[in-house]
Design a protein around this motif. Structure first.
Motif, PDB file in Angstrom:
ATOM      1  N   TYR A   9       0.863  -1.189   0.000  1.00 26.20           N
ATOM      2  CA  TYR A   9       0.000   0.000   0.000  1.00 26.20           C
ATOM      3  C   TYR A   9       0.888   1.223   0.000  1.00 26.20           C
ATOM      4  O   TYR A   9       1.733   1.377   0.884  1.00 26.20           O
ATOM      5  N   THR A  20      -1.878   9.784  -5.667  1.00 26.89           N
ATOM      6  CA  THR A  20      -3.102   9.078  -5.271  1.00 26.89           C
ATOM      7  C   THR A  20      -2.759   7.810  -4.482  1.00 26.89           C
ATOM      8  O   THR A  20      -1.977   6.986  -4.962  1.00 26.89           O
ATOM      9  N   PRO A  21      -3.333   7.647  -3.288  1.00 26.80           N
ATOM     10  CA  PRO A  21      -3.092   6.410  -2.540  1.00 26.80           C
ATOM     11  C   PRO A  21      -3.561   5.198  -3.354  1.00 26.80           C
ATOM     12  O   PRO A  21      -4.615   5.255  -4.000  1.00 26.80           O
ATOM     13  N   ALA A  22      -2.782   4.128  -3.300  1.00 23.17           N
ATOM     14  CA  ALA A  22      -3.127   2.949  -4.104  1.00 23.17           C
ATOM     15  C   ALA A  22      -2.516   1.700  -3.492  1.00 23.17           C
ATOM     16  O   ALA A  22      -1.435   1.737  -2.907  1.00 23.17           O
ATOM     17  N   GLY A  60      -5.566  -2.404   2.301  1.00 26.31           N
ATOM     18  CA  GLY A  60      -6.006  -1.059   1.914  1.00 26.31           C
ATOM     19  C   GLY A  60      -7.509  -0.947   2.005  1.00 26.31           C
ATOM     20  O   GLY A  60      -8.179  -0.638   1.020  1.00 26.31           O
ATOM     21  N   CYS A  63      -9.095   2.164   0.617  1.00 30.33           N
ATOM     22  CA  CYS A  63      -8.471   2.666  -0.611  1.00 30.33           C
ATOM     23  C   CYS A  63      -9.188   2.087  -1.835  1.00 30.33           C
ATOM     24  O   CYS A  63      -9.254   0.867  -1.992  1.00 30.33           O
ATOM     25  N   SER A  64      -9.679   2.958  -2.699  1.00 24.47           N
ATOM     26  CA  SER A  64     -10.461   2.446  -3.832  1.00 24.47           C
ATOM     27  C   SER A  64      -9.598   2.030  -5.017  1.00 24.47           C
ATOM     28  O   SER A  64     -10.045   1.300  -5.889  1.00 24.47           O
ATOM     29  N   ARG A  91     -13.314  -2.021  -6.480  1.00 30.80           N
ATOM     30  CA  ARG A  91     -12.043  -1.310  -6.670  1.00 30.80           C
ATOM     31  C   ARG A  91     -11.961  -0.706  -8.059  1.00 30.80           C
ATOM     32  O   ARG A  91     -12.479  -1.283  -9.026  1.00 30.80           O
TER      33      ARG A  91
END
Ligand code: SF4
Length: 191
Positions: A9, A20-22, A60, A63-64, A91
């Protein structure tokens, strides 16, 4: 079963979704053997599609975005099954591919292509963004393979100064065609 290298993550450090968080799912193996490749895509474990979805949910939860990378994430027989399972789990799926393997992807899957030694024409037209790695030269020969509306990022390898200078020169010469992509995750010391 999916041949897996790692799941982690972090943030997307490159391209249009920088910052962007991923959750990254790095699949093992690649159908090319580029001499400059410095990615560890070795096989670490064999896991089911369902287990990958479970691990993504665990690591995550809020987290999308899930980014499938490699190696070549479209080189496995169950790559499409994994993409569909992640989509069904809610997702948003992004793929980082070398663009050699023609694959029918859903419209909501974001496809980043970083061309290497060859390219599928269909995938070139499907690409949402292109990443050209600048390492000692700008590989301009790939540009004509992509539609004019597709964003092409020039990404200096390792953020090295001489590669940045080459990318800047090309950007200034064709400002409507290129954008700069830096490996921002490396600035902050994360994967
Ligand atoms: S396509 Fe990418 S991952 Fe595969 S060998 Fe080349 S540089 Fe490495």
């Amino acid at each position: 079963m999916i041949r897996l290298n790692e799941i982690f993550y972090s943030i997307q450090g490159e391209g249009a979704f920088t910052g962007t968080p991923a959750v990254f799912v790095r699949l093992a193996g690649c159908n090319l053997s580029c001499r400059f490749c410095d990615t560890d895509y070795s096989l670490k474990e064999l896991v089911s599609v369902g287990e990958i979805v479970d691990r993504v949910n665990e690591i995550g939860a809020g987290c999308s975005l899930v980014i499938l990378t490699g190696g070549e994430p479209l080189a496995q027989s169950e790559s499409l099954a994994l993409i569909e399972a992640l989509r069904k789990a809610g997702r948003r799926v992004h793929i980082e591919s070398n663009g050699t393997i023609q694959t029918p992807l859903s419209d909501d899957v974001w496809l980043t292509i970083s061309p290497k030694e060859r390219l599928s024409k269909a995938m070139a037209y499907r690409a949402n963004e292109v990443k050209l790695i600048v390492e000692g030269r700008v590989p301009l020969e790939w540009v004509e393979h992509f539609p004019p509306q597709t964003t092409i990022f020039l990404q200096p390898e390792g953020n090295k100064h001489h590669n940045v200078a080459l990318a800047m020169e090309a950007l200034k010469a064709a400002p409507q065609r290129f954008r700069l992509s830096l490996q921002t995750h490396k600035f902050i010391g994360v994967k």
